[in-house]
Structure formats: structure tokens, C-alpha cells
Design an enzyme around this catalytic site. Structure first.
Site, PDB file in Angstrom:
ATOM      1  N   LYS A 223      -1.297  20.480  28.266  1.00 38.21           N
ATOM      2  CA  LYS A 223      -2.762  20.553  28.222  1.00 38.21           C
ATOM      3  C   LYS A 223      -3.287  21.910  28.661  1.00 38.21           C
ATOM      4  O   LYS A 223      -2.592  22.687  29.300  1.00 38.21           O
ATOM      5  CB  LYS A 223      -3.367  19.415  29.047  1.00 38.21           C
ATOM      6  CG  LYS A 223      -3.332  18.097  28.246  1.00 38.21           C
ATOM      7  CD  LYS A 223      -4.051  16.966  28.916  1.00 38.21           C
ATOM      8  CE  LYS A 223      -3.976  15.720  28.010  1.00 38.21           C
ATOM      9  NZ  LYS A 223      -4.487  14.530  28.698  1.00 38.21           N
ATOM     10  N   ARG A 257       2.765  10.505  30.318  1.00 42.15           N
ATOM     11  CA  ARG A 257       2.675  10.622  28.853  1.00 42.15           C
ATOM     12  C   ARG A 257       3.021  12.062  28.477  1.00 42.15           C
ATOM     13  O   ARG A 257       2.309  12.983  28.872  1.00 42.15           O
ATOM     14  CB  ARG A 257       1.256  10.273  28.402  1.00 42.15           C
ATOM     15  CG  ARG A 257       1.026  10.388  26.897  1.00 42.15           C
ATOM     16  CD  ARG A 257      -0.410  10.039  26.530  1.00 42.15           C
ATOM     17  NE  ARG A 257      -0.653  10.167  25.114  1.00 42.15           N
ATOM     18  CZ  ARG A 257      -1.008  11.295  24.501  1.00 42.15           C
ATOM     19  NH1 ARG A 257      -1.174  12.391  25.200  1.00 42.15           N
ATOM     20  NH2 ARG A 257      -1.204  11.322  23.197  1.00 42.15           N
TER      21      ARG A 257
HETATM   22  C1  8Y4 Z   1      -1.772  20.200  23.625  1.00 42.99           C
HETATM   23  C2  8Y4 Z   1      -1.278  18.974  23.337  1.00 42.99           C
HETATM   24  C3  8Y4 Z   1      -3.037  20.321  24.144  1.00 42.99           C
HETATM   25  C4  8Y4 Z   1      -2.043  17.855  23.558  1.00 42.99           C
HETATM   26  C5  8Y4 Z   1      -3.800  19.200  24.360  1.00 42.99           C
HETATM   27  C6  8Y4 Z   1      -3.293  17.953  24.059  1.00 42.99           C
HETATM   28  C7  8Y4 Z   1      -4.060  11.339  27.148  1.00 42.99           C
HETATM   29  C8  8Y4 Z   1      -3.925  10.243  26.267  1.00 42.99           C
HETATM   30  C9  8Y4 Z   1      -4.345  12.065  25.153  1.00 42.99           C
HETATM   31  C10 8Y4 Z   1      -3.942  11.084  28.550  1.00 42.99           C
HETATM   32  C11 8Y4 Z   1      -3.571   8.773  27.990  1.00 42.99           C
HETATM   33  C12 8Y4 Z   1      -3.766  15.572  24.428  1.00 42.99           C
HETATM   34  C13 8Y4 Z   1      -4.091   9.942  23.792  1.00 42.99           C
HETATM   35  C14 8Y4 Z   1      -4.948  14.688  24.465  1.00 42.99           C
HETATM   36  N1  8Y4 Z   1      -4.304  12.456  26.427  1.00 42.99           N
HETATM   37  N2  8Y4 Z   1      -3.691   8.988  26.666  1.00 42.99           N
HETATM   38  N3  8Y4 Z   1      -4.114  10.730  25.012  1.00 42.99           N
HETATM   39  N4  8Y4 Z   1      -3.692   9.787  28.911  1.00 42.99           N
HETATM   40  N5  8Y4 Z   1      -3.336   7.542  28.438  1.00 42.99           N
HETATM   41  N6  8Y4 Z   1      -4.112  16.877  24.283  1.00 42.99           N
HETATM   42  O1  8Y4 Z   1      -4.085  11.971  29.406  1.00 42.99           O
HETATM   43  O2  8Y4 Z   1      -2.640  15.172  24.512  1.00 42.99           O
HETATM   44  S1  8Y4 Z   1      -4.654  13.068  23.783  1.00 42.99           S
END
Ligand code: 8Y4
Length: 275
Positions: A223, A257
Site C-alpha cells: 500500500k 491480507r
Molecule cells: C497496491 C496494491 C496498492 C494494492 C494498493 C493496493 C483491504 C481489503 C483491499 C484491506 C481487507 C489494496 C479488498 C486495496 N484492501 N480487504 N481490500 N482489508 N479486508 N490496495 O486492507 O489492496 S483493496
């Protein structure tokens, strides 16, 4: 503390279990686009299982800030075939990452047993009713605003207290709608309407949220707060992701996750042995 997910009951070990991220977003719109996307998502999911993922989180809508919303029809077309195929081949639990009750319903029918709801802040009784009727697991993530607005100057009085208060309110609503709290996992929502200082405060003080007596899930993998701290681009954030996964473990996290399952399992093995 136990967690109910349709036909499975979980007891959490001292080391967090790993939820592997499976994105189903077609990058080819040729005739074979959906077929190829389905095949590669299923094989990626099975690879994550072989690396130690206990949960496979299937998502068909990008939630990155600024990403285009996906229609219900499109989301169904992406995720349902993957879940149907995967359900017959995996021992891991399948979770559906969606904000749409209709997609969650189809996913549960196809073999998912957990709803991963990143927008538990909106008033979405249909989702809670569905969780109540199916006895599915329900991972509720805290978000301030919505994916479009969440990163424009989010403010809190005290982010940990505010997130905790939000969950106490929600727990009443969930039980009003017939859910059992044993279905629920709480997630502070790293990056969902949070500045760097908020993300750090949540990870530092995560232990406070264990008071609510529900398992905690934490998603930090790759993130942007890791990029803020290290200046690493998204594909270079594994080291920071591992450090934050270990911190989440130390603070009592039950589920992490992640994109990089193999590496996270190894980092947590070392953390657990020392701990
Ligand atoms: C790079 C890769 C930059 C991914 C940003 C991202 C969470 C989640 C997401 C979380 C739960 C993400 C679906 C956002 N984040 N579910 N989901 N908890 N339970 N961004 O923190 O991965 S999506």
C-alpha cells in the site's frame, strides 16, 4: 474466540493466517479474454494456496483511488467463473471482495464462504441480511468516505478511538439484522481514508482493537503508506509489506491480507519462533 464461516469454524493460532489476494481484472479484451483471465486467476489462486494461504480473496473491482467503478454484470462475469472453478480444487476458504450484495450472493452460491466488505461504513442492510441468511464469514473494513473521496484530507479526532467507536456502532446494527458476531472479523482499513500518520497510529496501536473480542484482519501489502515511507514504487514494496505484517502479528492481528504469500509465511515463521 471463534469465527463462523458457513460450514467452517476457525480458531485462531498465535500466528496470523494468511489471506492471498487474487485480482480478477482482464487485461485482454480479445475473444479469449475472459477464458484466459479465469484460467490465470484460478492457477494464481492455487499457487497462493500451495504457498500457505488459508484464504483466497477473489476481487473483480479495483479499489485503488481513482479506479473506474465496475458494473454489476461485469463484476459477476469476472468473479463467478473463477470461484466455481476454484471451489472444486482448493481446500482454502474462498472470500469474495466486493461492495455489491448481488455479487456477494452469487459468489456464495458459487462456493465462497466469506464476504470481504471494504465498505462496511455505508448503510447496506442487504449485505448484512445476506450474511445473516447464509451464515457466511463477514470481514468488515473501516473506511472514511468512499473510494473516490476517501483520500481527500481525511480527519479524525483520534483515529484508533474513532475506528473502535465505529465498530461498536456497527456491531449493534449487524445483530439488529440477524447476524451473529461470531461471523465477524474487524479490519481497521489501512489506506481507506487515512493519511500516513493515521495508518501508522493504527498499526502502532492495533492492540487496542483486540478489546472488542473479535479477530482482526489487516491489509498493508504494497500500500501507498509504504511508498510514503520508503519511496519504493508499488512493485518494490515487499520489504515494507513484510515489516508491517510482522507488526500486525505482534499487535494481535489474526489475518493478514497479502499479495506475496510465500514471503509473508516465511517472515511470520521467523517472527513466531522468536515470539
Ligand atoms: C497496491 C496494491 C496498492 C494494492 C494498493 C493496493 C483491504 C481489503 C483491499 C484491506 C481487507 C489494496 C479488498 C486495496 N484492501 N480487504 N481490500 N482489508 N479486508 N490496495 O486492507 O489492496 S483493496
Amino acid at each position: 474466540m471463534i469465527w463462523q464461516t458457513v460450514d467452517r469454524v476457525w480458531k485462531f493460532p498465535h500466528t496470523p493466517i494468511v489471506m492471498g489476494i487474487v485480482n480478477v481484472t482482464p487485461d485482454s479484451f480479445s475473444d479469449g479474454g475472459y477464458y484466459e483471465t479465469t484460467e490465470s486467476a484460478v492457477s494464481h489462486a492455487l499457487q497462493l494456496e500451495s504457498q500457505g494461504a488459508a484464504i483466497l480473496d477473489i476481487g473483480g473491482e479495483s479499489t485503488r483511488p481513482g479506479a473506474k467503478p465496475v458494473s454489476e454484470e461485469e463484476e459477476l462475469k469476472r468473479v463467478v467463473p473463477v470461484i466455481e472453478k476454484l471451489a472444486g480444487q482448493t481446500e482454502a476458504a474462498i472470500s469474495i471482495d466486493t461492495q455489491k450484495p448481488s455479487v456477494a450472493k452469487a459468489a456464495l452460491r458459487a462456493g465462497a464462504i466469506i464476504i470481504n466488505d471494504i465498505a462496511a461504513n455505508r448503510e447496506e442492510e442487504t449485505m448484512w441480511q445476506l450474511a445473516a441468511e447464509t451464515n457466511s464469514g463477514y470481514i468488515a473494513t473501516h473506511m472514511l468516505g468512499n473510494p473516490k473521496t476517501m483520500q481527500t484530507n481525511p480527519e479524525y479526532k483520534d483515529v484508533l478511538n474513532d475506528v473502535e467507536a465505529f465498530f461498536y456502532c456497527r456491531m449493534e446494527r449487524w445483530t439488529d439484522w440477524g447476524m451473529s458476531l461470531e461471523q465477524v472479523v474487524l479490519d481497521p482499513g489501512i489506506g481507506f481514508g487515512k493519511k500516513l500518520e493515521h495508518n501508522l497510529a493504527l498499526l502502532k496501536g492495533l492492540e487496542q482493537l483486540t478489546k472488542m473480542e473479535r479477530p482482526l484482519a489487516v491489509g498493508t501489502s504494497r500500500k501507498s503508506f509504504i511508498g510514503d515511507l520508503t519511496e519504493a514504487v508499488v512493485d518494490d514494496r515487499l520489504p515494507g509489506s513484510l515489516a508491517s505484517a510482522c507488526r500486525a502479528a505482534q499487535a494481535g492481528g489474526a489475518i493478514v491480507r497479502v499479495h506475496d504469500v510465500r514471503e509473508t509465511v516465511q517472515a511470520l515463521q521467523v517472527w513466531a519462533a522468536i515470539n
